[in-house]
Scaffold this motif. Structure first.
Motif, PDB file in Angstrom:
ATOM      1  N   VAL A  29       0.724  -0.945   0.104  1.00  0.00           N
ATOM      2  CA  VAL A  29       0.533  -0.122  -0.407  1.00  0.00           C
ATOM      3  C   VAL A  29       1.136   1.277  -0.010  1.00  0.00           C
ATOM      4  O   VAL A  29       0.529   1.860  -0.975  1.00  0.00           O
ATOM      5  CB  VAL A  29      -0.562  -0.083   0.834  1.00  0.00           C
ATOM      6  N   THR A  30       1.895   0.755   0.738  1.00  0.00           N
ATOM      7  CA  THR A  30       2.879   2.250   1.099  1.00  0.00           C
ATOM      8  C   THR A  30       3.448   2.674  -0.682  1.00  0.00           C
ATOM      9  O   THR A  30       3.930   3.665  -1.246  1.00  0.00           O
ATOM     10  CB  THR A  30       3.622   2.446   2.233  1.00  0.00           C
ATOM     11  N   GLN A  31       4.675   1.829  -1.269  1.00  0.00           N
ATOM     12  CA  GLN A  31       4.918   1.530  -2.632  1.00  0.00           C
ATOM     13  C   GLN A  31       3.508   1.935  -3.115  1.00  0.00           C
ATOM     14  O   GLN A  31       4.446   3.071  -4.146  1.00  0.00           O
ATOM     15  CB  GLN A  31       4.967   0.345  -3.114  1.00  0.00           C
ATOM     16  N   LEU A  32       2.052   1.669  -3.438  1.00  0.00           N
ATOM     17  CA  LEU A  32       1.251   2.513  -4.139  1.00  0.00           C
ATOM     18  C   LEU A  32       1.302   3.499  -4.057  1.00  0.00           C
ATOM     19  O   LEU A  32       1.424   4.537  -5.057  1.00  0.00           O
ATOM     20  CB  LEU A  32      -0.298   1.684  -4.169  1.00  0.00           C
ATOM     21  N   PHE A  33       1.187   4.535  -3.330  1.00  0.00           N
ATOM     22  CA  PHE A  33       0.805   5.303  -2.857  1.00  0.00           C
ATOM     23  C   PHE A  33       2.368   6.721  -2.961  1.00  0.00           C
ATOM     24  O   PHE A  33       2.022   7.591  -3.411  1.00  0.00           O
ATOM     25  CB  PHE A  33       0.432   6.002  -1.433  1.00  0.00           C
ATOM     26  N   ASN A  34       3.366   6.297  -2.983  1.00  0.00           N
ATOM     27  CA  ASN A  34       4.422   6.419  -2.716  1.00  0.00           C
ATOM     28  C   ASN A  34       4.686   6.793  -4.553  1.00  0.00           C
ATOM     29  O   ASN A  34       5.608   7.397  -4.851  1.00  0.00           O
ATOM     30  CB  ASN A  34       5.524   5.611  -2.120  1.00  0.00           C
ATOM     31  N   PHE A  35       3.989   5.693  -5.439  1.00  0.00           N
ATOM     32  CA  PHE A  35       4.906   6.007  -6.897  1.00  0.00           C
ATOM     33  C   PHE A  35       4.005   6.686  -7.415  1.00  0.00           C
ATOM     34  O   PHE A  35       3.930   7.082  -8.187  1.00  0.00           O
ATOM     35  CB  PHE A  35       3.854   4.425  -7.370  1.00  0.00           C
TER      36      PHE A  35
END
Length: 167
Positions: A29-35
């Motif tokens: 989820v963090t990777q998605l939002f950072n992307f």
């Protein structure tokens, strides 16, 4: 920690998921939002889809990585943001079938040279030479031996209550 992280962890804890699952799901989820460098509620289904395509084609995600990221992101969108994108129903990742590591005869001999007790040596030699699983070797019973045909027929499941289960 960002608010979305705390909300995700709370929802995952309430769902009774293990600590390692909570961390894995929240990591994706963090990777998605950072992307996208956007707040979670601002992401569209198309952006989520593009994130998965980027992971598959650009980053070379394995099937297990796709599956874990899918479950984590789907959990967040469905349970925290209350969004059920159609993408979550058709995004699939097959199961990777990996062949087990097979030891050479020399490797097995070297291992057996380090076994010091006779009963352990006999056990490991039997398991290897018969191609048994460890649990099958540990549960061999006299009834598993067919001395007429010189065969060993281990039973995969034994009844819990008896020491010697018949076939």
């Amino acid at each position: 920690m960002p608010e979305y992280y705390d909300k995700s962890m709370r929802a995952l804890q309430l769902a009774g998921l293990s600590k390692s699952t909570q961390e894995a799901y929240t990591r994706f989820v963090t990777q998605l939002f950072n992307f996208y460098a956007k707040e979670p509620y601002l992401l569209s289904e198309g952006q989520v889809e593009d994130f998965f395509l980027h992971g598959i084609h650009e980053r070379g995600w394995s099937k297990s990585t796709i599956r874990i990221s899918h479950y984590g992101i789907r959990f967040y969108f469905q349970n925290v943001l209350k969004r059920n994108y159609p993408l979550f129903s058709y995004l699939k990742a097959g199961i990777e079938r990996k062949l087990p590591c097979i030891l050479s005869t020399e490797e097995v001999s070297r291992i057996l040279q380090h076994v010091t007790t006779h009963h352990n040596y006999a056990f490991f030699h039997q398991v290897y030479s018969c191609g048994l699983r460890i649990s099958e070797g540990a549960n061999i019973q006299i009834s598993d031996i067919d001395s007429d045909r010189m065969m060993l027929r281990p039973q995969r499941k034994r009844s819990q209550g008896s020491l010697c289960a018949s076939t």
